[in-house]
Design a protein around this motif. Structure first.
Motif, mmCIF file in Angstrom:
data_model
loop_
_atom_site.group_PDB
_atom_site.id
_atom_site.type_symbol
_atom_site.label_atom_id
_atom_site.label_comp_id
_atom_site.label_asym_id
_atom_site.label_seq_id
_atom_site.Cartn_x
_atom_site.Cartn_y
_atom_site.Cartn_z
ATOM 1 N N TYR A 69 66.527 52.633 26.465
ATOM 2 C CA TYR A 69 68.068 51.909 26.076
ATOM 3 C C TYR A 69 68.213 53.435 24.512
ATOM 4 C CZ TYR A 69 72.002 50.418 23.560
ATOM 5 O OH TYR A 69 73.383 49.752 22.985
ATOM 6 N N LEU A 70 67.457 53.598 23.985
ATOM 7 C CA LEU A 70 67.876 54.343 22.454
ATOM 8 C C LEU A 70 67.688 56.158 22.969
ATOM 9 C CD1 LEU A 70 64.945 53.437 20.320
ATOM 10 C CD2 LEU A 70 67.934 52.799 19.923
ATOM 11 N N ASP A 71 67.381 56.502 24.386
ATOM 12 C CA ASP A 71 67.408 57.574 24.916
ATOM 13 C C ASP A 71 68.907 57.641 25.863
ATOM 14 O OD1 ASP A 71 64.832 58.577 24.452
ATOM 15 O OD2 ASP A 71 64.054 58.850 26.660
ATOM 16 N N CYS A 72 69.612 56.538 26.586
ATOM 17 C CA CYS A 72 70.884 56.862 26.898
ATOM 18 C C CYS A 72 72.163 56.606 25.804
ATOM 19 C CB CYS A 72 70.820 55.498 27.389
ATOM 20 S SG CYS A 72 69.986 55.228 28.843
ATOM 21 N N TYR A 73 71.818 55.956 24.293
ATOM 22 C CA TYR A 73 72.265 56.278 23.460
ATOM 23 C C TYR A 73 72.881 57.290 22.470
ATOM 24 C CZ TYR A 73 74.110 53.601 19.547
ATOM 25 O OH TYR A 73 74.586 53.655 17.836
ATOM 26 N N LYS A 74 71.421 57.192 22.349
ATOM 27 C CA LYS A 74 71.567 58.846 22.096
ATOM 28 C C LYS A 74 70.419 59.917 22.228
ATOM 29 C CE LYS A 74 72.026 61.068 17.393
ATOM 30 N NZ LYS A 74 71.805 61.266 16.086
ATOM 31 N N PRO A 75 70.245 60.838 23.566
ATOM 32 C CA PRO A 75 69.767 61.384 24.121
ATOM 33 C C PRO A 75 69.027 62.122 23.927
ATOM 34 C CG PRO A 75 72.173 61.206 25.349
ATOM 35 C CD PRO A 75 72.144 60.223 23.872
#
Ligand SMILES: N[C@@H](CCC(=O)N[C@@H](CS)C(=O)NCC(=O)O)C(=O)O
Length: 210
Positions: A69-75
């Motif tokens: 999720y964090l990779d989508c939120y702030k790649p």
């Protein structure tokens, strides 16, 4: 964002390190998930940490899902490599390192039971997973500074956290002398801020029921 953690947990550490690497502001809420009054009640049906909490969002749990999720939120920087081959290799390292940590938790809990209730066979079975898992990590690391590719990613978060979790909960395993390449790797990364700030700290848990 708020993250429910336990200070020794290698799984919570994955989310904490990813948040720090991505420079996302967050508040840590410390829980002892093994205790009766765990903060996970009513939030995660599995009763486990880490849990990521955001306003107007469903709580997210399971370290893999949170980091994805964090990779989508702030790649940037990406924790799961974009290149498909590297992505699979990194996930394999994650799976093995997480599996070693799971086995360490099981040994820890078994040893927390009354002596007459402990199963030596069960402990041995878990210990085999710990030794074989670390051997796998050493073999795949070879002489490199990163498990996969040429930058810090999920494989390093998990591989490194697994080694320090062994130091905390299973110190009889002298992985540094058995696997000098892992020791060299640990020295290379030990001053990284996200890892220094999240070094595992033991917690006292309530006695387990019979
Ligand atoms: N697959 C989960 C594992 C999380 C996990 O096992 N957390 C432990 C702490 S290290 C926990 O909360 N255990 C409490 C319990 O099982 O009741 C993840 O990756 O987040």
């Amino acid at each position: 964002m708020k993250l429910i953690i336990a200070t020794p947990s290698p799984f919570a550490r994955k989310a904490r390190v990813a948040l720090l690497e991505k420079k996302i502001d967050f508040e840590e809420i410390v829980d002892v998930p093994w205790n009766q009054n765990t903060l996970t009640k009513g939030i995660n049906p599995l009763g486990k940490i880490p849990v990521l909490i955001q306003d107007n969002h469903e709580p997210l749990f399971d370290s893999k899902l949170i980091v994805q999720y964090l990779d989508c939120y702030k790649p940037h920087p990406l924790m799961y490599p974009e290149n498909p081959e590297e992505n699979i290799s990194a996930r394999l390292i994650e799976t093995v390192a997480d599996g070693v940590c799971d086995a360490i938790v099981l040994v820890f809990l078994e040893n927390a039971r009354k002596e007459m209730l402990r199963s030596k066979d069960w402990i041995k079975r878990q210990e085999r997973k710990i030794f074989e898992g670390v051997k796998y990590l050493s073999y795949h690391l070879k002489g490199k500074n990163y498990f996969v590719g040429s930058s810090f990613n999920i494989a390093d978060i998990c591989g490194y956290s697994c080694l320090e979790y062994i130091d905390l909960r299973f110190p009889k395993f002298e992985w540094r002398s058995d696997f000098p390449n892992l020791e060299k790797y640990w020295i290379f990364h030990k001053d990284r801020q996200s890892l220094k700030k999240t070094k595992p700290i033991a917690q006292i848990i309530e006695p387990l029921e019979d």
